[in-house]
Design a protein around this motif. Structure first.
Motif, PDB file in Angstrom:
ATOM      1  N   PRO A 140     -17.735 -27.280  63.344  1.00 19.31           N
ATOM      2  CA  PRO A 140     -18.637 -26.321  62.689  1.00 19.31           C
ATOM      3  C   PRO A 140     -19.845 -27.087  62.142  1.00 19.31           C
ATOM      4  O   PRO A 140     -19.666 -28.146  61.526  1.00 19.31           O
ATOM      5  N   ILE A 141     -21.043 -26.576  62.397  1.00 15.62           N
ATOM      6  CA  ILE A 141     -22.257 -27.278  61.963  1.00 15.62           C
ATOM      7  C   ILE A 141     -22.952 -26.439  60.894  1.00 15.62           C
ATOM      8  O   ILE A 141     -23.393 -25.315  61.161  1.00 15.62           O
ATOM      9  N   GLN A 142     -23.029 -26.982  59.682  1.00 15.13           N
ATOM     10  CA  GLN A 142     -23.724 -26.281  58.597  1.00 15.13           C
ATOM     11  C   GLN A 142     -24.851 -27.171  58.106  1.00 15.13           C
ATOM     12  O   GLN A 142     -24.615 -28.266  57.604  1.00 15.13           O
ATOM     13  N   HIS A 143     -26.076 -26.678  58.345  1.00 16.80           N
ATOM     14  CA  HIS A 143     -27.239 -27.509  58.028  1.00 16.80           C
ATOM     15  C   HIS A 143     -27.735 -27.259  56.604  1.00 16.80           C
ATOM     16  O   HIS A 143     -27.847 -26.106  56.174  1.00 16.80           O
ATOM     17  N   GLN A 144     -28.088 -28.358  55.935  1.00 18.44           N
ATOM     18  CA  GLN A 144     -28.633 -28.270  54.570  1.00 18.44           C
ATOM     19  C   GLN A 144     -30.051 -28.841  54.570  1.00 18.44           C
ATOM     20  O   GLN A 144     -30.330 -29.799  55.288  1.00 18.44           O
ATOM     21  N   LEU A 145     -30.910 -28.217  53.774  1.00 24.09           N
ATOM     22  CA  LEU A 145     -32.264 -28.766  53.610  1.00 24.09           C
ATOM     23  C   LEU A 145     -32.240 -29.653  52.370  1.00 24.09           C
ATOM     24  O   LEU A 145     -31.853 -29.196  51.288  1.00 24.09           O
ATOM     25  N   MET A 146     -32.627 -30.915  52.538  1.00 25.29           N
ATOM     26  CA  MET A 146     -32.478 -31.867  51.416  1.00 25.29           C
ATOM     27  C   MET A 146     -33.712 -32.733  51.215  1.00 25.29           C
ATOM     28  O   MET A 146     -34.474 -32.972  52.163  1.00 25.29           O
ATOM     29  N   ALA A 147     -33.880 -33.176  49.978  1.00 29.31           N
ATOM     30  CA  ALA A 147     -35.035 -34.017  49.650  1.00 29.31           C
ATOM     31  C   ALA A 147     -34.649 -34.924  48.483  1.00 29.31           C
ATOM     32  O   ALA A 147     -33.526 -34.846  47.968  1.00 29.31           O
ATOM     33  N   LEU A 148     -35.590 -35.764  48.068  1.00 34.37           N
ATOM     34  CA  LEU A 148     -35.329 -36.650  46.932  1.00 34.37           C
ATOM     35  C   LEU A 148     -34.959 -35.811  45.708  1.00 34.37           C
ATOM     36  O   LEU A 148     -35.525 -34.724  45.513  1.00 34.37           O
ATOM     37  N   PRO A 149     -34.024 -36.297  44.887  1.00 31.66           N
ATOM     38  CA  PRO A 149     -33.629 -35.514  43.718  1.00 31.66           C
ATOM     39  C   PRO A 149     -34.844 -35.146  42.858  1.00 31.66           C
ATOM     40  O   PRO A 149     -35.762 -35.951  42.697  1.00 31.66           O
ATOM     41  N   GLY A 150     -34.842 -33.918  42.379  1.00 27.68           N
ATOM     42  CA  GLY A 150     -35.925 -33.462  41.514  1.00 27.68           C
ATOM     43  C   GLY A 150     -37.087 -32.833  42.271  1.00 27.68           C
ATOM     44  O   GLY A 150     -38.054 -32.346  41.663  1.00 27.68           O
ATOM     45  N   THR A 151     -37.017 -32.802  43.610  1.00 29.63           N
ATOM     46  CA  THR A 151     -38.119 -32.219  44.393  1.00 29.63           C
ATOM     47  C   THR A 151     -38.107 -30.693  44.271  1.00 29.63           C
ATOM     48  O   THR A 151     -37.043 -30.074  44.334  1.00 29.63           O
ATOM     49  N   ASP A 152     -39.282 -30.121  44.125  1.00 31.94           N
ATOM     50  CA  ASP A 152     -39.410 -28.677  44.042  1.00 31.94           C
ATOM     51  C   ASP A 152     -39.591 -28.143  45.477  1.00 31.94           C
ATOM     52  O   ASP A 152     -40.445 -28.660  46.215  1.00 31.94           O
ATOM     53  N   PHE A 153     -38.829 -27.130  45.859  1.00 31.28           N
ATOM     54  CA  PHE A 153     -38.923 -26.601  47.229  1.00 31.28           C
ATOM     55  C   PHE A 153     -40.360 -26.220  47.586  1.00 31.28           C
ATOM     56  O   PHE A 153     -40.824 -26.455  48.713  1.00 31.28           O
ATOM     57  N   ASP A 154     -41.083 -25.649  46.619  1.00 32.47           N
ATOM     58  CA  ASP A 154     -42.457 -25.198  46.904  1.00 32.47           C
ATOM     59  C   ASP A 154     -43.421 -26.353  47.192  1.00 32.47           C
ATOM     60  O   ASP A 154     -44.519 -26.142  47.697  1.00 32.47           O
ATOM     61  N   LYS A 155     -42.995 -27.553  46.858  1.00 31.36           N
ATOM     62  CA  LYS A 155     -43.871 -28.713  47.087  1.00 31.36           C
ATOM     63  C   LYS A 155     -43.631 -29.359  48.462  1.00 31.36           C
ATOM     64  O   LYS A 155     -44.357 -30.265  48.866  1.00 31.36           O
ATOM     65  N   ILE A 156     -42.597 -28.888  49.168  1.00 30.50           N
ATOM     66  CA  ILE A 156     -42.280 -29.492  50.485  1.00 30.50           C
ATOM     67  C   ILE A 156     -43.394 -29.157  51.488  1.00 30.50           C
ATOM     68  O   ILE A 156     -43.787 -28.006  51.644  1.00 30.50           O
ATOM     69  N   GLU A 157     -43.890 -30.215  52.161  1.00 31.00           N
ATOM     70  CA  GLU A 157     -44.945 -30.018  53.155  1.00 31.00           C
ATOM     71  C   GLU A 157     -44.440 -30.244  54.577  1.00 31.00           C
ATOM     72  O   GLU A 157     -44.994 -29.705  55.528  1.00 31.00           O
ATOM     73  N   GLU A 158     -43.423 -31.097  54.690  1.00 30.75           N
ATOM     74  CA  GLU A 158     -42.974 -31.462  56.034  1.00 30.75           C
ATOM     75  C   GLU A 158     -41.448 -31.443  56.105  1.00 30.75           C
ATOM     76  O   GLU A 158     -40.776 -31.862  55.160  1.00 30.75           O
ATOM     77  N   ILE A 159     -40.952 -30.942  57.247  1.00 28.50           N
ATOM     78  CA  ILE A 159     -39.492 -30.954  57.461  1.00 28.50           C
ATOM     79  C   ILE A 159     -39.205 -31.774  58.711  1.00 28.50           C
ATOM     80  O   ILE A 159     -39.844 -31.594  59.748  1.00 28.50           O
ATOM     81  N   ARG A 160     -38.245 -32.686  58.585  1.00 26.16           N
ATOM     82  CA  ARG A 160     -37.905 -33.558  59.710  1.00 26.16           C
ATOM     83  C   ARG A 160     -36.439 -33.401  60.083  1.00 26.16           C
ATOM     84  O   ARG A 160     -35.586 -33.310  59.205  1.00 26.16           O
ATOM     85  N   SER A 161     -36.181 -33.404  61.385  1.00 25.74           N
ATOM     86  CA  SER A 161     -34.773 -33.429  61.826  1.00 25.74           C
ATOM     87  C   SER A 161     -34.677 -33.619  63.334  1.00 25.74           C
ATOM     88  O   SER A 161     -35.686 -33.655  64.043  1.00 25.74           O
ATOM     89  N   HIS A 162     -33.435 -33.721  63.780  1.00 25.88           N
ATOM     90  CA  HIS A 162     -33.125 -33.804  65.204  1.00 25.88           C
ATOM     91  C   HIS A 162     -33.541 -32.477  65.869  1.00 25.88           C
ATOM     92  O   HIS A 162     -33.325 -31.409  65.290  1.00 25.88           O
ATOM     93  N   PRO A 163     -34.088 -32.527  67.104  1.00 16.31           N
ATOM     94  CA  PRO A 163     -34.558 -31.294  67.756  1.00 16.31           C
ATOM     95  C   PRO A 163     -33.495 -30.194  67.845  1.00 16.31           C
ATOM     96  O   PRO A 163     -33.815 -29.004  67.708  1.00 16.31           O
TER      97      PRO A 163
END
Ligand SMILES: O=C(O)C(=O)C[C@]1(C(=O)O)C=C[C@@H](O)C=C1
Length: 287
Positions: A82-105
């Motif tokens: 089962p594959i459950q994907h999570q969106l993650m960033a450095l601790p304390g990051t505000d979601f609204d400040k995210i500019e770029e998302i990186r991952s495997h195609p």
């Protein structure tokens, strides 16, 4: 035992290896591509290799079928994860400040609906989910998020901003367990075979009728382009059966009806999710 995986510790391949070889002792070897995993097994650098082959949202990974045959590998097992994907960033990051998302195609494809909803992000493809998470941490990349597993977030100390962002909750990837050679065994109830059929009306149906006649279950059929022969295809078929006799009889019967019949592997069927519903705990997404 040495196991080659595509990806870094915390990748879905790592999880698949843990699940398949659970109580055995093994050392993981990380490779940056599927081709390198296949090569490592064919050169006996690794005893086994793990390779994603299909996903319930994104479909088949066609080049991986060709790697199995190109490097003469044997499929010795399978694992459904089962594959459950999570969106993650450095601790304390505000979601609204995210500019770029990186991952495997493949992970990006599986989160298509989420990425369409928030379409202001720059999307960057990377070689694996866990390495992306690891780099965000080591390079202290601000305003960049990775799509990866909970295990990667735990390992690399990232914070989850959005949970279970795959388009469908029931998202599974099937992996092949590959080896260079196998000991003969009678302990199998599934096989992967490949063959071509002549460009004549009914030639594939003729082969498939033998499955019906013998009561053999076809679990998957995939056509793979034969690269050196444009518009010609090999069929890769996964079958499961009750007895080895059924399977032996099938091989005899289809040999004369097919070209280049090859056995890619005989192994134990291992899909706990095929017939019964999986019990999901806290699978609510929050996007
Ligand atoms: O990047 C990873 O973590 C992987 O294990 C690769 C991979 C894939 O190749 O499909 C494995 C399972 C998921 O389907 C998404 C990505």
């Amino acid at each position: 035992m040495k196991i080659g995986i595509q990806g870094t510790l915390g990748s879905y391949h790592h999880q698949a290896a843990d699940l398949f070889f659970n109580s055995e002792e093994f050392i993981l070897y990380e490779y940056e591509s599927f081709k390198k995993v296949a090569k490592s097994v064919s050169k006996s650098e690794c005893d086994f290799g793990l390779m994603a082959i299909e996903n319930t949202i994104a479909g088949s990974i066609l080049p991986n079928y060709s790697l199995v045959t190109k490097y003469n590998l044997q499929i010795v097992g399978e694992i459904y994860l089962p594959i459950q994907h999570q969106l993650m960033a450095l601790p304390g990051t505000d979601f609204d400040k995210i500019e770029e998302i990186r991952s495997h195609p493949m992970a990006i494809l599986q989160c298509d609906q989420f990425l369409e909803k928030y379409n202001h992000f720059t999307i960057r493809e990377t070689s694996d989910t866990a390495l992306t998470a690891k780099k965000i941490k080591s390079e202290l990349s601000r305003n960049i998020a990775a799509i990866a597993s909970q295990k990667a977030a735990d390992l690399y100390g990232l914070e989850i901003l959005k949970r279970n962002i795959q388009t469908f909750h029931k998202n599974f990837t099937r992996f092949f367990v590959l080896a260079k050679e196998t000991e003969p065994t009678n302990d199998f109830d599934k096989a992967s075979i490949t063959f071509a059929t002549p460009h004549k009306s009914g030639s594939l149906a003729n082969v498939l009728n033998e499955f019906v006649y013998l009561g053999i279950n076809m679990e998957k059929i995939q056509s793979i382009p034969i690269i050196e022969k444009p518009w010609q295809y090999n069929f890769h078929v996964d079958i499961s059966f009750e007895t080895i006799q059924q399977y032996e009889e099938l091989k005899k019967r289809i040999l004369i009806k097919t070209d280049n019949l090859k056995i890619l592997g005989e192994y134990k069927k291992n899909n706990p999710y095929l017939l019964k519903e999986l019990e999901y705990i806290d699978l609510k997404s929050n996007f």
